[in-house]
Design an enzyme around this catalytic site. Structure first.
Site, PDB file in Angstrom:
ATOM      1  N   HIS A 379      27.062  27.745   8.473  1.00  0.00           N
ATOM      2  CA  HIS A 379      26.360  26.967   7.376  1.00  0.00           C
ATOM      3  C   HIS A 379      27.032  25.507   7.171  1.00  0.00           C
ATOM      4  O   HIS A 379      26.532  24.638   6.480  1.00  0.00           O
ATOM      5  CB  HIS A 379      26.787  27.600   6.158  1.00  0.00           C
ATOM      6  CG  HIS A 379      25.432  27.339   5.327  1.00  0.00           C
ATOM      7  ND1 HIS A 379      24.696  26.761   5.338  1.00  0.00           N
ATOM      8  CD2 HIS A 379      25.282  27.880   3.840  1.00  0.00           C
ATOM      9  CE1 HIS A 379      23.456  26.579   4.271  1.00  0.00           C
ATOM     10  NE2 HIS A 379      24.307  27.465   3.502  1.00  0.00           N
ATOM     11  N   ASP A 383      21.650  24.237   7.860  1.00  0.00           N
ATOM     12  CA  ASP A 383      21.205  24.128   6.666  1.00  0.00           C
ATOM     13  C   ASP A 383      20.269  25.525   6.476  1.00  0.00           C
ATOM     14  O   ASP A 383      19.771  25.978   7.801  1.00  0.00           O
ATOM     15  CB  ASP A 383      20.419  23.086   6.152  1.00  0.00           C
ATOM     16  CG  ASP A 383      21.187  21.805   6.231  1.00  0.00           C
ATOM     17  OD1 ASP A 383      22.491  21.993   5.778  1.00  0.00           O
ATOM     18  OD2 ASP A 383      20.659  20.540   6.434  1.00  0.00           O
TER      19      ASP A 383
END
Length: 413
Positions: A379, A383
Site C-alpha cells: 500500500h 493505491d
C-alpha cells in the site's frame, strides 16, 4: 596416517557464511571422496557438501542451526599420507592452520548448568511414542541423559519395572505437559525471517473478489478430457494468462522495490513466482517470461519448477527473480485468505477453492461455479483503487476465458 582439516568452501555469490542444516556423517565414520558429508544453507539455497578426501571422520564443527564462516574449519579427517597430500594441493589455502571454530551450541552447553526437571520433559519423539504405547507417564521417569534427558534405556527400565509390579485396578490416568524441542533452522528459519520482515515493513492492502468460473471450468474440463491425469490443467495457468494480460494495463503492480536505492523497478516482462509447499517449507520457484508463453507452456513450466522445488533440485536461478507471485491452497483453498507479499515484489494473488452454489445470474437464481481471488498489495506504492482495478481486470478475463486467447484491440481497430 595424516590429519586433514577441511574448511567451509566459498559457495559463490558473495556468501560469507552458511548455516548447518544436517550432518550426514559423525566422528568415527569412514567416508569416500565425493560422499556427501553435510547439508548447509546459504541465503539462496541448500547445498550438499562433498568429502574432499577418503578417510575417517575425526571431528565435526557445529550442530544443525549453527552458522559457520567461509574458510572456518568444518570437519577433520584421518587419511592416508597420499590422500592428504593430494587434497592439500587441490586446496587454495592451508587447511591445517585454521583454529577449530567453536559452535554457539557448544559454548552454551559449557556455560549453562543442567536444568532441574520440573515437569519439563526432554526426550525424542520416538521415545515419547514408545512411552505412550506402554502407558508410561514421562514425568515419572528419571532421565539419565544430558540435562536429565530421557533416553531409551530409561524407558526400557520403567517397562521392566511395571511388568514386575501389580497394576492398580482403578487408577485415573492424567496427561502430563510434554515439551518437544524443535530447533528452527535451515529454510524454516529463512521463511520466518522473511515473513517477519515483510509484515513489519510492508503495509498490506488485502482485497478479495468473487469470480464466476463456470465458463472457465467448462473450457478446462473440455481440454482435460484429452489429457493424461498428470498433465491436466488446474486453474493456475489460466490465472497466470489473465494476470499477464491485466498487468499491461497496470504495470505498477509488476514491480520490485529497491529499498536501498529508494527506487521502484517496473518490469515489462512478467516473471511469475509459484508459491509451492515442500517438505522443507514454502518455496517460490519462478516461471520466467510468462507473458510470452502459451497456456500449455505455462502449465508445463509451472509443474516442472514446482516439482524441482519439492524435490530440492531447483537451482538458485529457478528460485529467484519473480516480479509477482501467485499462491493457492489447492483443495484446501477455503473462502478467503490474506497472502503475505513476497518482498521485494508489489503484489501477490491467491486462488481459493471453487465451489458450485446458487447465485443470481442473468436475473434468475442459478447454480454457478464460484471462486474467490484473495490478493495483497504494497500500500506504500499501490493505491487501493489500482489494486481493485487490477483484480477486476483479472476477473473479467477469467469470467470470459475466450478473451484471454484473442489479441487485444489496438487504436480502436
Amino acid at each position: 596416517m595424516s590429519r586433514f582439516v577441511f574448511k567451509l568452501p566459498d559457495l559463490g555469490e558473495g556468501t560469507v557464511e552458511a548455516e548447518i542444516v544436517s550432518w550426514r556423517v559423525k566422528p568415527g565414520d569412514q567416508v569416500n571422496e565425493e560422499d556427501t558429508i553435510a547439508e548447509v544453507m546459504t541465503e539462496k539455497a541448500v547445498v550438499e557438501v562433498p568429502a574432499p578426501v577418503t578417510g575417517k571422520v575425526i571431528s565435526i564443527t557445529g550442530q544443525p542451526g549453527d552458522r559457520v564462516p567461509v574458510g572456518a574449519e568444518l570437519i577433520v579427517f584421518e587419511t592416508s599420507p597420499d590422500a592428504g597430500a593430494e587434497a592439500a594441493q587441490a586446496s587454495s589455502t592451508d587447511q591445517t592452520k585454521v583454529p577449530k571454530a567453536e559452535s554457539s551450541a557448544a559454548r552454551k552447553s559449557q556455560q549453562q548448568p543442567a536444568e532441574a526437571r520440573t515437569g519439563r520433559v526432554l526426550t525424542s519423539p520416538a521415545i515419547r511414542r514408545q512411552a505412550r504405547e506402554a502407558g508410561i507417564d514421562l514425568t515419572s521417569v528419571a532421565g539419565t541423559g544430558p540435562n536429565g534427558r530421557i533416553v531409551r534405556g530409561d524407558i526400557q527400565a520403567m517397562v521392566r519395572e511395571q511388568s514386575s509390579a501389580p497394576s492398580p485396578s482403578a487408577t485415573r490416568k492424567t496427561r502430563a505437559d510434554e515439551i518437544t524441542e524443535v530447533k528452527v533452522i535451515g529454510l524454516r528459519r529463512v521463511i520466518a525471517q522473511r515473513m517477519s520482515e515483510a509484515t513489519r515493513n510492508i503495509p498490506h492492502f488485502s482485497y478479495v473478489e468473487e469470480v464466476d468460473v463456470t465458463a472457465l471450468e467448462a473450457l478446462r474440463t473440455d481440454l482435460n478430457s484429452e489429457l493424461e491425469p498428470a498433465e491436466q490443467l488446474t486453474y493456475l495457468p489460466f490465472l497466470v494468462i489473465a494476470m499477464t494480460r491485466a498487468l499491461t494495463e497496470f504495470p505498477q503492480c509488476n514491480a520490485l522495490y529497491d529499498a536501498d536505492g529508494g527506487m521502484l523497478l517496473q518490469h515489462s516482462a512478467v516473471h511469475v513466482g509459484i508459491a509451492t509447499q515442500t517438505p522443507d517449507g514454502l518455496k517460490v520457484p519462478v516461471v520466467r517470461d510468462a507473458h510470452n508463453k502459451t497456456l500449455w507452456e505455462i502449465a508445463s513450466e509451472a509443474r516442472r519448477v514446482s516439482e524441482a522445488a519439492r524435490t530440492n533440485r531447483a537451482t538458485r536461478e529457478e528460485l529467484s527473480g519473480s516480479t509477482i507471485t501467485v499462491t493457492s491452497l489447492g483443495k484446501l483453498g477455503g473462502i478467503a485468505s490474506t497472502p503475505i507479499i513476497n518482498a521485494p515484489e508489489m503484489a501477490i494473488i491467491g486462488v481459493n477453492r471453487a465451489v458450485e452454489r446458487p447465485v443470481v445470474h442473468a436475473g434468475a437464481i442459478a447454480v454457478r461455479r464460484m471462486m474467490n481471488l484473495s490478493s495483497s498489495f504494497d500500500h506504500r506504492f499501490i493505491d487501493g483503487h489500482v489494486a481493485a482495478s487490477l483484480i477486476h481486470a483479472v476477473k473479467n478475463y477469467l469470467e470470459n476465458p475466450a478473451r484471454m486467447f484473442v489479441p487485444p484491440l489496438r487504436d480502436g481497430g
